[in-house]
Every structure is written in structure tokens, then in C-alpha cells.
Design a protein around this motif. Sequence first.
Motif, PDB file in Angstrom:
ATOM      1  N   ASP A  61       0.857  -1.180   0.000  1.00  0.00           N
ATOM      2  CA  ASP A  61       0.000   0.000   0.000  1.00  0.00           C
ATOM      3  C   ASP A  61       0.895   1.232   0.000  1.00  0.00           C
ATOM      4  O   ASP A  61       2.106   1.134   0.197  1.00  0.00           O
ATOM      5  N   SER A  62       0.287   2.382  -0.197  1.00  0.00           N
ATOM      6  CA  SER A  62       1.017   3.629  -0.220  1.00  0.00           C
ATOM      7  C   SER A  62       0.144   4.730   0.355  1.00  0.00           C
ATOM      8  O   SER A  62      -1.047   4.790   0.078  1.00  0.00           O
ATOM      9  N   GLU A  63       0.757   5.592   1.139  1.00  0.00           N
ATOM     10  CA  GLU A  63       0.022   6.731   1.674  1.00  0.00           C
ATOM     11  C   GLU A  63      -0.180   7.809   0.616  1.00  0.00           C
ATOM     12  O   GLU A  63      -0.985   8.697   0.797  1.00  0.00           O
ATOM     13  N   SER A  64       0.549   7.719  -0.493  1.00  0.00           N
ATOM     14  CA  SER A  64       0.475   8.761  -1.513  1.00  0.00           C
ATOM     15  C   SER A  64      -0.797   8.677  -2.357  1.00  0.00           C
ATOM     16  O   SER A  64      -1.148   9.632  -3.030  1.00  0.00           O
ATOM     17  N   SER A  65      -1.483   7.529  -2.336  1.00  0.00           N
ATOM     18  CA  SER A  65      -2.704   7.378  -3.127  1.00  0.00           C
ATOM     19  C   SER A  65      -3.567   6.272  -2.526  1.00  0.00           C
ATOM     20  O   SER A  65      -3.053   5.209  -2.182  1.00  0.00           O
ATOM     21  N   PRO A  66      -4.869   6.489  -2.427  1.00  0.00           N
ATOM     22  CA  PRO A  66      -5.737   5.454  -1.855  1.00  0.00           C
ATOM     23  C   PRO A  66      -5.974   4.270  -2.789  1.00  0.00           C
ATOM     24  O   PRO A  66      -6.503   3.253  -2.360  1.00  0.00           O
ATOM     25  N   ILE A  67      -5.571   4.368  -4.056  1.00  0.00           N
ATOM     26  CA  ILE A  67      -5.810   3.254  -4.977  1.00  0.00           C
ATOM     27  C   ILE A  67      -4.537   2.469  -5.296  1.00  0.00           C
ATOM     28  O   ILE A  67      -4.498   1.705  -6.243  1.00  0.00           O
ATOM     29  N   ARG A  68      -3.517   2.589  -4.488  1.00  0.00           N
ATOM     30  CA  ARG A  68      -2.281   1.830  -4.706  1.00  0.00           C
ATOM     31  C   ARG A  68      -2.277   0.506  -3.956  1.00  0.00           C
ATOM     32  O   ARG A  68      -1.324  -0.253  -4.059  1.00  0.00           O
ATOM     33  N   TYR A  69      -3.313   0.218  -3.204  1.00  0.00           N
ATOM     34  CA  TYR A  69      -3.376  -1.029  -2.439  1.00  0.00           C
ATOM     35  C   TYR A  69      -3.485  -2.228  -3.388  1.00  0.00           C
ATOM     36  O   TYR A  69      -4.290  -2.226  -4.314  1.00  0.00           O
ATOM     37  N   ARG A  70      -2.675  -3.256  -3.162  1.00  0.00           N
ATOM     38  CA  ARG A  70      -2.745  -4.536  -3.881  1.00  0.00           C
ATOM     39  C   ARG A  70      -2.492  -5.639  -2.868  1.00  0.00           C
ATOM     40  O   ARG A  70      -1.642  -5.497  -1.990  1.00  0.00           O
ATOM     41  N   ALA A  71      -3.206  -6.739  -3.001  1.00  0.00           N
ATOM     42  CA  ALA A  71      -3.002  -7.867  -2.086  1.00  0.00           C
ATOM     43  C   ALA A  71      -3.188  -9.181  -2.829  1.00  0.00           C
ATOM     44  O   ALA A  71      -3.946  -9.268  -3.797  1.00  0.00           O
ATOM     45  N   CYS A  72      -2.499 -10.192  -2.346  1.00  0.00           N
ATOM     46  CA  CYS A  72      -2.610 -11.560  -2.855  1.00  0.00           C
ATOM     47  C   CYS A  72      -2.819 -12.477  -1.653  1.00  0.00           C
ATOM     48  O   CYS A  72      -2.273 -12.216  -0.577  1.00  0.00           O
ATOM     49  N   PHE A  73      -3.583 -13.533  -1.854  1.00  0.00           N
ATOM     50  CA  PHE A  73      -3.839 -14.497  -0.786  1.00  0.00           C
ATOM     51  C   PHE A  73      -4.359 -15.774  -1.411  1.00  0.00           C
ATOM     52  O   PHE A  73      -4.582 -15.842  -2.618  1.00  0.00           O
ATOM     53  N   THR A  74      -4.559 -16.781  -0.599  1.00  0.00           N
ATOM     54  CA  THR A  74      -5.250 -17.994  -1.042  1.00  0.00           C
ATOM     55  C   THR A  74      -6.396 -18.249  -0.070  1.00  0.00           C
ATOM     56  O   THR A  74      -6.323 -17.873   1.098  1.00  0.00           O
ATOM     57  N   THR A  75      -7.438 -18.874  -0.575  1.00  0.00           N
ATOM     58  CA  THR A  75      -8.573 -19.224   0.278  1.00  0.00           C
ATOM     59  C   THR A  75      -9.025 -20.638  -0.039  1.00  0.00           C
ATOM     60  O   THR A  75      -8.921 -21.092  -1.180  1.00  0.00           O
ATOM     61  N   SER A  76      -9.543 -21.308   0.972  1.00  0.00           N
ATOM     62  CA  SER A  76     -10.061 -22.665   0.788  1.00  0.00           C
ATOM     63  C   SER A  76     -11.576 -22.666   0.641  1.00  0.00           C
ATOM     64  O   SER A  76     -12.191 -23.723   0.508  1.00  0.00           O
ATOM     65  N   MET A  77     -12.184 -21.490   0.631  1.00  0.00           N
ATOM     66  CA  MET A  77     -13.637 -21.395   0.530  1.00  0.00           C
ATOM     67  C   MET A  77     -14.077 -21.757  -0.893  1.00  0.00           C
ATOM     68  O   MET A  77     -13.453 -21.346  -1.867  1.00  0.00           O
TER      69      MET A  77
END
Length: 175
Positions: A64-80
Motif C-alpha cells: 500500500d502507499s500513503e500517496s494514493s488510496p488506490i495503490r493497495y494490492r493484495a494476494c492471498f489464497t482461500t479454501s472457501m
Amino acid sequence: MTGKLFGGLIVLTALVGGVAMYWLQVYGYYDAVPASDMQNDVQLTLLVNGQAEPILYEDFEAIDSESSPIRYRACFTTSMSEALLTETYEMLEKAEPRNAPKWFECFDAKEIGLSLENGEALAFLGEKDVLYGIDRIVAILPDGRGFAWNEINACGEIAFDGKRLPAHCPPRPTE
């Protein structure tokens, strides 16, 4: 001689400035987001009441970045399962992932976008107004890999353009 020296200094200054600007945009403003022990890292919005709720996930990685609210990126895995996800959480008809820096290798916007286009991946509303005018979007592939990013919502577009908000939009927070 002075002209060549002065010209060389201008070229060197431009080169250093360009390299610095590139580094700041691609590396400098991003921070790693630590996982919070299954608390609120990955949430989806419930169909029943419109509230965001944490889901089961592993292997969380985010920037993430404080310079822009749309810079957030995330990766994960789920078993659902897809069935549980589609029956429980609010799906989105259209979602378009934003590019991540190349060094954040787990988030490939082209692959995610193609999977969403082909109907292989499912898109969900992660959380409405995670920040004012910004929604968190979550996409999950059939193999359980998931991705999250922030997007400007319709009210945010109007507010950020400085226009008067329609009645259906929440009021802007006071600074």
C-alpha cells in the motif's frame, strides 16, 4: 568549453532526476502491509446485510502507499468454495484490476483481468468505502488464489471532481 560543461551538467541533472522519479514511483512510496492474524485483511460484503466480514485465507501478501488510496494490492489464497462464496457474498458484474509494480510478482493484473473477462474468476465487493469514495474489490480464481485492490466508486468520482454529491452518496467526511 563552458557551453559543453554546462550542457553536460544539464544532461546529468535530467538523468539523475529521471532515475529518482522512476524509483520513487515504482519502489519508494510502497510499503508492505503486514498480515493481522486473520482479522480484517481479506473481507467480503455479505448479501444479507451489506456488512463486510473476514473470510478464511492464507499466504497473505500486500502493499500500500500513503500517496494514493488506490495503490493497495493484495494476494492471498482461500479454501472457501465458489458455491459458498457466490451464495454468501455480494458479487460484482464488472471489475478491472489495476496494475501493480513488477516487483510485486504475485499480482498480475493482466492474468486477473483475463480470468475475470473469461468468467473463470469471480469478483466480489470486499468493502464499500474502505476510505471515502474508495471500494476494495476482491477477485478469486477457481484454484483459490485471491487478489484485492482499491477502486474509486461512483460517489468518489463525483466528490474528487469537486462536483456536488447526489442524494444517494454519503456526505464527505470533515477533515
